[in-house]
Design a protein around this motif. Structure first.
Motif, short mmCIF file in Angstrom:
data_model
loop_
_atom_site.label_atom_id
_atom_site.label_comp_id
_atom_site.label_asym_id
_atom_site.label_seq_id
_atom_site.Cartn_x
_atom_site.Cartn_y
_atom_site.Cartn_z
N ILE A 218 0.87 -1.17 0.00
CA ILE A 218 0.00 0.00 0.00
C ILE A 218 0.91 1.23 0.00
CG2 ILE A 218 -1.81 1.27 1.20
CD1 ILE A 218 -2.76 -1.43 0.13
N PRO A 219 0.75 2.13 -0.96
CA PRO A 219 1.65 3.29 -1.05
C PRO A 219 1.19 4.44 -0.15
CG PRO A 219 0.19 3.28 -2.94
CD PRO A 219 -0.16 2.06 -2.13
N PHE A 220 2.12 4.99 0.62
CA PHE A 220 1.87 6.19 1.41
C PHE A 220 2.86 7.26 0.99
CE2 PHE A 220 0.03 2.87 4.02
CZ PHE A 220 -1.14 3.47 4.51
N ARG A 221 2.34 8.41 0.61
CA ARG A 221 3.20 9.50 0.17
C ARG A 221 3.65 10.32 1.38
NH1 ARG A 221 0.13 11.45 -3.19
NH2 ARG A 221 -0.81 13.19 -2.05
N GLY A 222 4.91 10.68 1.38
CA GLY A 222 5.46 11.59 2.37
C GLY A 222 5.93 12.85 1.68
N GLU A 223 5.33 13.98 2.02
CA GLU A 223 5.64 15.25 1.36
C GLU A 223 6.62 16.06 2.22
OE1 GLU A 223 1.18 15.53 -0.59
OE2 GLU A 223 1.58 16.09 1.49
N TYR A 224 7.52 16.76 1.55
CA TYR A 224 8.55 17.54 2.23
C TYR A 224 8.47 19.01 1.85
CZ TYR A 224 11.07 13.15 3.21
OH TYR A 224 11.44 11.90 3.65
N PHE A 225 8.93 19.83 2.76
CA PHE A 225 9.29 21.21 2.47
C PHE A 225 10.78 21.37 2.79
CE2 PHE A 225 4.77 21.52 3.10
CZ PHE A 225 4.35 22.52 2.22
N GLU A 226 11.36 22.47 2.33
CA GLU A 226 12.68 22.88 2.78
C GLU A 226 12.55 24.22 3.48
OE1 GLU A 226 15.72 22.94 -0.17
OE2 GLU A 226 15.28 20.91 -0.90
N PHE A 270 -2.24 8.48 2.12
CA PHE A 270 -2.45 7.41 1.15
C PHE A 270 -2.25 7.96 -0.25
CE2 PHE A 270 -5.69 5.29 -1.62
CZ PHE A 270 -4.99 4.09 -1.79
N ALA A 271 -1.41 7.30 -1.04
CA ALA A 271 -1.13 7.75 -2.41
C ALA A 271 -2.06 7.05 -3.39
CB ALA A 271 0.33 7.47 -2.76
N LEU A 272 -2.50 7.78 -4.38
CA LEU A 272 -3.44 7.26 -5.37
C LEU A 272 -2.72 6.57 -6.53
CD1 LEU A 272 -5.95 10.25 -5.37
CD2 LEU A 272 -6.16 8.04 -4.19
N ALA A 273 -1.42 6.37 -6.37
CA ALA A 273 -0.62 5.61 -7.32
C ALA A 273 0.61 5.11 -6.59
CB ALA A 273 -0.22 6.45 -8.53
N ARG A 274 1.13 3.98 -7.00
CA ARG A 274 2.34 3.48 -6.34
C ARG A 274 3.53 4.39 -6.59
NH1 ARG A 274 2.45 -3.01 -5.54
NH2 ARG A 274 0.20 -3.33 -5.35
N GLU A 275 3.46 5.16 -7.63
CA GLU A 275 4.47 6.18 -7.89
C GLU A 275 3.78 7.55 -7.91
OE1 GLU A 275 6.61 4.91 -11.37
OE2 GLU A 275 6.94 2.90 -10.53
N GLY A 276 2.88 7.75 -6.95
CA GLY A 276 2.08 8.97 -6.89
C GLY A 276 2.72 10.01 -6.00
N TYR A 277 3.54 10.87 -6.60
CA TYR A 277 4.31 11.85 -5.83
C TYR A 277 3.55 13.16 -5.62
CZ TYR A 277 8.09 8.54 -6.35
OH TYR A 277 8.85 7.39 -6.29
N THR A 278 2.37 13.28 -6.25
CA THR A 278 1.49 14.42 -6.02
C THR A 278 0.06 13.91 -5.99
OG1 THR A 278 1.01 14.97 -8.34
CG2 THR A 278 3.06 15.85 -7.40
N TRP A 279 -0.87 14.77 -5.54
CA TRP A 279 -2.28 14.40 -5.54
C TRP A 279 -2.81 14.18 -6.96
CZ3 TRP A 279 -4.93 12.74 -1.58
CH2 TRP A 279 -4.59 13.14 -0.29
N LEU A 280 -2.17 14.81 -7.94
CA LEU A 280 -2.66 14.72 -9.32
C LEU A 280 -2.19 13.46 -10.03
CD1 LEU A 280 -2.26 18.44 -10.45
CD2 LEU A 280 -4.31 17.28 -9.60
N SER A 335 8.75 30.65 5.96
CA SER A 335 9.99 29.88 6.11
C SER A 335 10.01 28.58 5.32
CB SER A 335 10.24 29.57 7.59
OG SER A 335 9.18 28.82 8.13
N LEU A 336 8.90 28.18 4.70
CA LEU A 336 8.84 26.89 4.01
C LEU A 336 8.77 27.05 2.50
CD1 LEU A 336 6.29 24.84 6.19
CD2 LEU A 336 8.79 24.94 6.37
N VAL A 337 9.50 26.19 1.81
CA VAL A 337 9.47 26.12 0.35
C VAL A 337 9.15 24.68 -0.04
CG1 VAL A 337 10.78 26.40 -1.78
CG2 VAL A 337 11.21 27.93 0.17
N PRO A 338 8.11 24.44 -0.87
CA PRO A 338 7.80 23.05 -1.26
C PRO A 338 8.96 22.41 -2.00
CG PRO A 338 6.00 24.55 -1.82
CD PRO A 338 7.17 25.41 -1.43
N THR A 339 9.14 21.12 -1.78
CA THR A 339 10.16 20.36 -2.49
C THR A 339 9.60 18.99 -2.83
OG1 THR A 339 12.48 19.65 -2.41
CG2 THR A 339 11.27 19.59 -0.33
N HIS A 340 10.45 18.00 -3.01
CA HIS A 340 10.02 16.70 -3.51
C HIS A 340 9.18 15.93 -2.49
CE1 HIS A 340 13.40 15.44 -0.97
NE2 HIS A 340 12.83 14.26 -0.95
N ALA A 341 8.60 14.85 -2.94
CA ALA A 341 7.90 13.90 -2.07
C ALA A 341 8.49 12.52 -2.30
CB ALA A 341 6.40 13.89 -2.38
#
Length: 395
Positions: A218-226, A270-280, A335-341
């Motif tokens: 089951i894929p779970f996405r973890g999102e980061y900021f810098e 929960f990610a909507l794709a196994r390689e789902g790095y964004t909601w889209l 103080s936050l800038v979006p980056t990869h997930a």
């Protein structure tokens, strides 16, 4: 007996396994569906070398994680990979969290981790801007360039006579009495043995090989900021919250990066794709397979409130920042800038329980690594040795 082994996956677990097999004199072919190493979990994690603090004493995560922290540090230094043993604070922000902090300390002691509970003033000697009533100080935690580790592993595999092949999506695995045939979209390969380290797709590869895995990925996405450059001075090393023992993820934290800057995160949705790095990024097959797995609904029923909090943090930078300010109140609004997930490949049972340890399934001439989330990167070299030992036991 020296054999030819095919390894599926060029993340850190697959490459570590291939490296160990090469060191033992075997011929190794690594098949990777992407165009480079460390394309998914390994290349999108926080870069932390974990100390073995969180894991059940006696588990593979505890034993291989602690040994892995040592071997990973040595490997990085021997191969010119960027590394910094900068230490970590696990921070109790209220007195109600101190019992959980003490339990975490006891677990660390049971796992042989050098750690100590320090006062608020002692915590601020390490992290002057931290909000703490007490903290667990873990000097052995570090950060490393895991992409660099994988590049070094690939080089050593090839120097040892192995090969790492890309654009090789596996579509079939067939075991015969004397050989394993692995078919990709572009070629067919024959070997004596097969090791599945396919990460996000490991259960599918196991099914292609004729197994009926007891778990589903089951894929779970973890999102980061810098943190912005103006805010990085607020963090010297790694700052973690006291984990909620009822929730299977650690919570958002602040992590110094080995190449400079500070990561903030990850959350867990929960990610909507196994390689789902964004909601889209939505893959109907992946979503349908997850939705059909009864364990997902049982997990959701148990943790729906936590899940809503994680989604809120994902959709609202303000909520994300509020969680971080519990650790470092001085973080500014900008103080936050979006980056990869990253996407975590989490094995789940039908009853909704998450597999809490590294998990292998075996078949004639085959080993399948079906659960290797954090601290698998830390423990990568040790997992490779364990898989090589398992393979030897099958012969």
């Amino acid at each position: 007996m020296k054999t030819h082994v095919i390894v599926a996956g060029a993340g850190i677990v697959g490459l570590s396994t291939a490296y160990e097999l090469t060191r033992r004199g075997h011929r190794v072919t690594v098949l990777e569906k992407e165009r480079g190493v460390a394309a998914h979990q390994t290349g999108n994690n926080s870069g932390v070398i974990h100390s073995g603090l969180y894991y059940t004493p006696g588990s593979l995560k505890a034993t291989l994680g602690q040994a892995g922290a040592i071997s990973m540090e040595r490997f990085a230094k021997d191969n010119g990979v960027a590394i910094d043993i900068c230490g970590k604070l696990v921070v109790a922000t209220s007195s109600s969290q101190i019992p959980a902090l003490e339990r975490l300390y006891e677990r660390g002691q049971a796992n042989g981790v050098g750690c100590s509970i320090v006062s608020a003033s002692e915590a601020r000697e390490v992290e002057p801007h931290v909000n703490a009533v007490a903290a667990l100080k873990v000097p052995s935690t570090g950060i490393v360039d895991y992409r660099g580790v994988c590049a070094a592993l690939r080089r050593l595999i090839e120097q040892g006579g192995g090969e790492v092949l890309f654009d090789q999506k596996i579509v079939g695995v067939t075991t015969h009495p004397d050989v394993v045939t692995v078919t990709t979209k572009v070629a067919e390969y024959r070997a004596d043995e097969f090791v599945n380290c396919a990460g996000l797709h490991s259960d599918r590869v196991a099914s292609l090989a004729g197994l009926k895995p007891d778990v589903r990925i089951i894929p779970f996405r973890g999102e980061y900021f810098e943190l912005t450059p103006e805010s990085t001075h607020l963090v010297n090393g790694l700052i973690y919250p006291v984990p909620n023992p009822a929730f299977p993820f650690l919570g958002v934290h602040l992590t110094k990066m080995v190449k400079g800057g500070v990561h903030a995160g990850p959350n867990a949705v929960f990610a909507l794709a196994r390689e789902g790095y964004t909601w889209l990024q939505i893959n109907p097959r992946d979503t349908w397979e997850s939705a059909r797995w009864p364990g997902l609904w049982k997990l959701g029923k148990k943790f729906w409130r936590n899940g809503l909090d994680e989604v809120a943090r994902s959709l609202s930078q303000k909520r994300f920042l509020a969680s971080l300010r519990e650790l470092v109140p001085a973080l500014a609004d900008d103080s936050l800038v979006p980056t990869h997930a990253g996407v975590r490949a989490q094995a789940m049972r039908r009853d909704g329980s998450l597999v809490d340890d590294f998990y292998f399934e075996r078949a004639p001439r085959q080993i399948h690594v079906l659960n290797a989330p954090s601290p698998a990167a830390t423990a990568g070299l040790e997992i490779g040795r364990a898989v090589a030992d398992e393979l030897a036991a099958l012969r």
